[in-house]
Design a protein around this motif. Sequence first.
Motif, short mmCIF file in Angstrom:
data_model
loop_
_atom_site.label_atom_id
_atom_site.label_comp_id
_atom_site.label_asym_id
_atom_site.label_seq_id
_atom_site.Cartn_x
_atom_site.Cartn_y
_atom_site.Cartn_z
N GLY A 131 -60.63 55.96 -20.85
CA GLY A 131 -61.88 56.04 -20.31
C GLY A 131 -62.56 57.34 -19.94
N ARG A 132 -61.81 58.34 -19.66
CA ARG A 132 -62.26 59.77 -19.28
C ARG A 132 -62.77 60.48 -20.88
NH1 ARG A 132 -58.55 62.37 -14.26
NH2 ARG A 132 -58.50 60.48 -13.22
N LEU A 133 -62.13 59.89 -21.84
CA LEU A 133 -62.50 60.09 -22.99
C LEU A 133 -63.56 59.87 -23.61
CD1 LEU A 133 -59.09 60.34 -25.19
CD2 LEU A 133 -60.47 62.41 -24.86
N ASP A 134 -63.76 58.44 -23.39
CA ASP A 134 -65.22 57.85 -23.54
C ASP A 134 -66.49 58.54 -22.98
OD1 ASP A 134 -63.67 56.13 -25.30
OD2 ASP A 134 -64.11 54.26 -23.59
N ASP A 135 -65.93 59.09 -21.56
CA ASP A 135 -67.09 59.41 -20.62
C ASP A 135 -67.68 60.84 -21.24
OD1 ASP A 135 -66.57 57.40 -18.71
OD2 ASP A 135 -65.30 58.78 -17.55
N ILE A 136 -66.78 61.34 -22.09
CA ILE A 136 -67.30 62.72 -22.69
C ILE A 136 -67.69 62.43 -24.41
CG2 ILE A 136 -66.29 64.28 -21.04
CD1 ILE A 136 -63.87 65.04 -23.43
N SER A 137 -67.85 61.25 -24.20
CA SER A 137 -68.30 60.82 -25.98
C SER A 137 -67.36 61.11 -26.96
CB SER A 137 -69.53 61.74 -26.27
OG SER A 137 -70.67 61.56 -25.33
N GLN A 138 -66.30 60.93 -26.68
CA GLN A 138 -64.93 60.63 -27.57
C GLN A 138 -64.42 59.55 -27.86
OE1 GLN A 138 -62.24 64.07 -27.34
NE2 GLN A 138 -63.69 65.61 -27.28
N HIS A 139 -63.94 59.20 -28.61
CA HIS A 139 -63.23 57.81 -28.72
C HIS A 139 -61.92 57.55 -28.20
CE1 HIS A 139 -66.56 56.52 -31.17
NE2 HIS A 139 -66.41 57.66 -31.99
N ALA A 163 -54.16 53.99 -19.99
CA ALA A 163 -54.79 54.38 -18.77
C ALA A 163 -56.32 54.74 -18.68
CB ALA A 163 -53.88 55.22 -17.96
N SER A 164 -56.73 54.83 -17.63
CA SER A 164 -58.29 55.06 -17.42
C SER A 164 -58.92 54.02 -18.06
CB SER A 164 -58.36 56.21 -18.04
OG SER A 164 -59.85 56.79 -17.77
N VAL A 165 -58.59 52.69 -17.84
CA VAL A 165 -59.46 51.58 -18.36
C VAL A 165 -60.62 51.10 -17.40
CG1 VAL A 165 -58.98 49.09 -18.49
CG2 VAL A 165 -57.43 50.86 -19.58
N ARG A 166 -61.63 50.80 -18.05
CA ARG A 166 -62.90 50.65 -17.49
C ARG A 166 -63.39 49.08 -17.55
NH1 ARG A 166 -62.16 55.62 -15.46
NH2 ARG A 166 -63.52 57.30 -16.50
N HIS A 167 -62.98 48.55 -18.58
CA HIS A 167 -63.56 47.07 -18.95
C HIS A 167 -62.64 46.27 -19.62
CE1 HIS A 167 -64.88 49.01 -22.56
NE2 HIS A 167 -65.42 49.74 -21.89
#
Length: 214
Positions: A131-139, A163-167
């Motif tokens: 999730g934290r990678l998605d947050d900074i526009s990485q896959h 980890a850092s799962v959002r959905h």
Amino acid sequence: MKFFIDTANIDEIKDAASIGILDGVTTNPSLAAKETAPYKEILTEICKIVPGPVSAEVIATDYDGMMKEAEELVKIADNIVIKIPTILEGLKAIKSLSTNGVMTNATLVFSPSQALLVAKAGATFVSPFIGRLDDISQHGMELIDNICTIYNNYTYQTEVLVASVRHPMHVIESAMIGADVVTMPYNVIKQLIKHPLTDIGLEKFIADYKKAQK
Ligand code: E4P
């Protein structure tokens, strides 16, 4: 696939455990800070509720400090997993702890190279934070795919703990890739069962059943 809950909240853990699909728990200092009881008390309580792996995170950033904290944390229960930050000092601690039969979880992993190193050090779990990678526009999901490929190539025993799962889609995509474990907040566990057509269908069945009784 194993399901862990990512929380330090006892009520949420009890609720999730009562569903019957909970395999373990991950905590971290930020999650513990949301609760009122001291961290060690919370961990003791969690280990009484869940027999599976319960991750407890160290705060020290040097090898000696991490080992000292780990020594205290493992006394809590047999199912405690020592969560260690993925830095050089952490790598040393993971190697020592796993050599001594202590379960470890390499946390704050954001690259395949970090995942490769912690597997070589013998970590029980690797925690890529998608999730934290998605947050900074990485896959984030690409990282899971890469780690699973690397581990399969060399048959590393380290389990991939997403980890850092959002959905829910994070969970489904992890399952399609073949990740070993997903840790998620309680709301994501509950979202996994929801479907509007199930609700609409159920409502109609109940209404029709009532009609059929006339
Ligand atoms: C994992 O072990 C961490 O506790 C957690 O998944 C971090 O998630 P966040 O990015 O939502 O804080």
